[in-house]
Design a protein around this motif. Structure first.
Motif, PDB file in Angstrom:
ATOM      1  N   SER A 186      -0.919  -5.198  -3.575  1.00 10.78           N
ATOM      2  CA  SER A 186      -1.601  -4.760  -2.293  1.00 10.78           C
ATOM      3  C   SER A 186      -2.920  -5.557  -1.997  1.00 10.78           C
ATOM      4  O   SER A 186      -3.176  -6.345  -1.205  1.00 10.78           O
ATOM      5  CB  SER A 186      -1.810  -3.638  -2.043  1.00 10.78           C
ATOM      6  OG  SER A 186      -2.490  -3.198  -0.968  1.00 10.78           O
ATOM      7  N   SER A 221       0.780  -1.223  -0.018  1.00  7.89           N
ATOM      8  CA  SER A 221       0.020  -0.133   0.150  1.00  7.89           C
ATOM      9  C   SER A 221       0.763   1.202   0.050  1.00  7.89           C
ATOM     10  O   SER A 221       0.583   2.272  -0.809  1.00  7.89           O
ATOM     11  CB  SER A 221      -0.887   0.066   1.078  1.00  7.89           C
ATOM     12  OG  SER A 221      -1.980  -0.858   1.193  1.00  7.89           O
ATOM     13  N   GLU A 233       3.328   5.038  -6.818  1.00  6.19           N
ATOM     14  CA  GLU A 233       3.515   4.410  -8.125  1.00  6.19           C
ATOM     15  C   GLU A 233       1.957   3.838  -8.861  1.00  6.19           C
ATOM     16  O   GLU A 233       1.061   3.539  -8.037  1.00  6.19           O
ATOM     17  CB  GLU A 233       4.341   3.170  -7.915  1.00  6.19           C
ATOM     18  CG  GLU A 233       5.527   3.499  -7.335  1.00  6.19           C
ATOM     19  CD  GLU A 233       6.679   3.823  -8.262  1.00  6.19           C
ATOM     20  OE1 GLU A 233       6.566   3.231  -9.599  1.00  6.19           O
ATOM     21  OE2 GLU A 233       7.823   4.491  -7.971  1.00  6.19           O
ATOM     22  N   VAL A 277       1.860  -2.606  -8.693  1.00  6.46           N
ATOM     23  CA  VAL A 277       2.076  -2.603  -7.416  1.00  6.46           C
ATOM     24  C   VAL A 277       0.431  -2.720  -6.752  1.00  6.46           C
ATOM     25  O   VAL A 277       0.348  -3.516  -5.351  1.00  6.46           O
ATOM     26  CB  VAL A 277       2.978  -1.652  -6.919  1.00  6.46           C
ATOM     27  CG1 VAL A 277       3.102  -1.613  -5.185  1.00  6.46           C
ATOM     28  CG2 VAL A 277       4.378  -1.925  -7.248  1.00  6.46           C
ATOM     29  N   SER A 278      -0.348  -1.790  -7.007  1.00  2.00           N
ATOM     30  CA  SER A 278      -1.662  -1.932  -6.417  1.00  2.00           C
ATOM     31  C   SER A 278      -2.342  -3.023  -6.413  1.00  2.00           C
ATOM     32  O   SER A 278      -2.955  -3.417  -5.350  1.00  2.00           O
ATOM     33  CB  SER A 278      -2.400  -0.362  -6.914  1.00  2.00           C
ATOM     34  OG  SER A 278      -2.629  -0.751  -8.161  1.00  2.00           O
ATOM     35  N   SER A 287       2.215   1.551  -3.308  1.00  6.63           N
ATOM     36  CA  SER A 287       1.302   2.119  -4.493  1.00  6.63           C
ATOM     37  C   SER A 287       0.890   3.369  -4.226  1.00  6.63           C
ATOM     38  O   SER A 287       0.238   4.001  -5.379  1.00  6.63           O
ATOM     39  CB  SER A 287       0.390   0.902  -4.269  1.00  6.63           C
ATOM     40  OG  SER A 287      -0.522   1.266  -3.198  1.00  6.63           O
TER      41      SER A 287
END
Length: 94
Positions: A76, A62, A68, A72-73, A65
């Motif tokens: 999470s 988190s 970015e 990556v989100s 993200s």
């Protein structure tokens, strides 16, 4: 993964958490902190360490993200799913 390998991973992730906190990154780690488990708690079960890794991984993903716009989100979200699945049957008592 063996329990000792999970504890090593947990240790690395806890060090990353500490580093981010030392760098002034503000994030509420309440979900992780409420587990009352750290890598030095070697007497805790493999399942408890695994659950803690997923919760902490969700927090760290988190944080990443937030800065970015990338896959990556999604990481999470997956960590949260793993945390929920691994938490089944894990006692959170102190």
């Amino acid at each position: 993964m063996h329990k000792d390998e999970l504890i090593q991973l947990h240790t690395l992730m806890a060090q990353i958490k500490r580093y981010l906190e030392d760098q002034g990154v503000e994030h509420d780690f309440e979900d992780y902190n409420s587990l009352s488990i750290s890598p030095v708690h070697i007497h805790r079960s493999k399942a408890e360490h695994k659950h803690a890794i997923f919760i902490l991984g969700n927090h760290l993903a988190s944080i990443i993200s937030e800065d970015e716009i990338s896959s990556v989100s999604r990481t999470s979200i997956r960590m949260q799913e793993f945390a929920e699945r691994s938490g089944n049957g894990v006692s959170h008592s102190n």
